[in-house]
Design a protein around this motif. Structure first.
Motif, PDB file in Angstrom:
ATOM      1  N   CYS A  10       0.834  -1.205   0.000  1.00 52.78           N
ATOM      2  CA  CYS A  10       0.000   0.000   0.000  1.00 52.78           C
ATOM      3  C   CYS A  10       0.871   1.258   0.000  1.00 52.78           C
ATOM      4  N   CYS A  13       0.098   2.989   3.825  1.00 56.02           N
ATOM      5  CA  CYS A  13       0.452   2.352   5.101  1.00 56.02           C
ATOM      6  C   CYS A  13       1.458   1.215   4.945  1.00 56.02           C
ATOM      7  N   CYS A  54      -6.609  -1.162  -0.181  1.00 60.09           N
ATOM      8  CA  CYS A  54      -5.782  -1.663   0.914  1.00 60.09           C
ATOM      9  C   CYS A  54      -6.705  -2.223   2.003  1.00 60.09           C
ATOM     10  N   CYS A  57      -5.509  -0.083   5.628  1.00 59.48           N
ATOM     11  CA  CYS A  57      -5.893   1.318   5.890  1.00 59.48           C
ATOM     12  C   CYS A  57      -7.131   1.757   5.108  1.00 59.48           C
TER      13      CYS A  57
HETATM   14 ZN   LIG Z   1      -2.880   0.908   3.350  1.00 53.50          ZN
END
Ligand SMILES: [Zn+2]
Length: 316
Positions: A10, A13, A54, A57
């Protein structure tokens, strides 16, 4: 829905829990832009474009990122009606979180219009567009052509407020961008940004080319703002959705009607389709219905939320 896992982590994050929501043909986007008289094929260097989600997050993002340049943004301003209409409400909402006299860093400040909404003697704006810088400087504003990376090196922990309006969704590396902007903040300083919300009618739209590369790279749900506290030294203070603008009444209702009809008819949702796809026809029919129904609908629907969301954090 495509659910295959992809290898890249990601971009916000760094989680490896990323799946592909939709495989998009870049040629569809190229064709939509060409109809508007804007060439974008130079930005799509890969034949693939995936909309990813993702699982950690909750950010949605396009990969590989195709990022527009200065000339592209110049064309958007010329050829897309109301392109810069969106920021005024953001400014009003953000200004409520800035106290008189606080030092303010704005990244991607354009002509520095946000300064009309705040009272400070200590403002600096970062901007790449030379025409916008010239206009801002004529107004006596401290606006410079510098990247946030370079600026952060020279100005660590210096500002009470770091802010950016409708900027983050264009950035291919949001993690780095946020980290660098936080470096400029004092401890306890405020990070304030506005992005288009993915928790509003926009997520039901078909062929919304401005909400994809080479314009937007990321899409932000409210859940992301909470999760971001795990990746950055920040504490979430406020998430504020703007009210729906009158000029977006028809668009809002079009997306809402489309989403209902699509479900009734069992048509799977896709962000981007060719003009001969039945979901595009249904989206156009929804437009006609929304033109007829919107005057009555909004007599009763007073709490519709608009495109933009403002987020306020405190740096820990
Ligand atoms: Zn993420």
């Amino acid at each position: 829905m495509v659910t295959n896992k992809i290898k890249m982590n990601c971009i916000l994050c760094n989680s490896s829990d990323v799946k592909v929501l939709e495989e998009i043909e870049p040629s569809i986007l190229k064709e939509i832009y060409e109809q508007k008289g804007i060439k974008v094929k130079q930005f799509f260097t890969s034949k693939d474009l995936n909309l990813c989600e993702c699982g950690s997050c909750q950010l949605l993002y396009f990969t590989p990122p195709a990022v527009g340049d200065g000339a592209f943004y110049g064309e958007l301003q010329q050829k897309i009606n109301g392109y810069y209409l969106k920021e005024k409400e953001d400014f009003v909402m953000a200004a409520r979180h800035i106290n008189s006299g606080e030092s303010v860093l704005e990244i991607g400040c354009g002509e520095g219009n946000f300064t009309n909404y705040i009272t400070t003697d200590n403002y600096v704006g970062l901007e790449f567009n030379e025409d916008a810088i010239a206009i801002a400087q004529k107004k006596g504003l401290n606006v410079i052509n510098q990247s946030i990376e370079d600026f952060a090196k020279q100005n660590p922990e210096k500002y009470d407020v770091a802010c950016y309006f409708q900027v983050l969704e264009h950035v291919p590396e949001p993690s780095q961008f946020i980290t660098e902007s936080l470096k400029c903040l004092k401890k306890g300083g405020k990070l304030i940004f506005a992005v288009p919300s993915e928790d509003t009618f926009l997520r039901f739209g078909v062929n919304l080319f401005l909400n994809a590369p080479p314009h937007h790279i990321t899409r932000w749900r409210d859940a992301v703002f909470t999760e971001m506290q795990k990746s950055f030294p920040i504490k979430l203070k406020a998430v504020i959705h703007e009210k729906l603008h009158r000029i977006h009444h028809v668009f809002y209702l079009q997306c809402t009607i489309y989403e209902s009809l699509r479900k009734i008819l069992g048509i799977p949702f896709k962000n981007f389709v060719r003009n001969d796809d039945k979901s595009y026809s249904l989206f156009k029919i929804s437009f006609l219905l929304s033109k007829i129904l919107s005057p009555v609908y909004f007599l009763f629907k007073k709490d519709a939320i608009g495109q933009s969301v403002i987020v306020v954090y405190e740096k820990e």
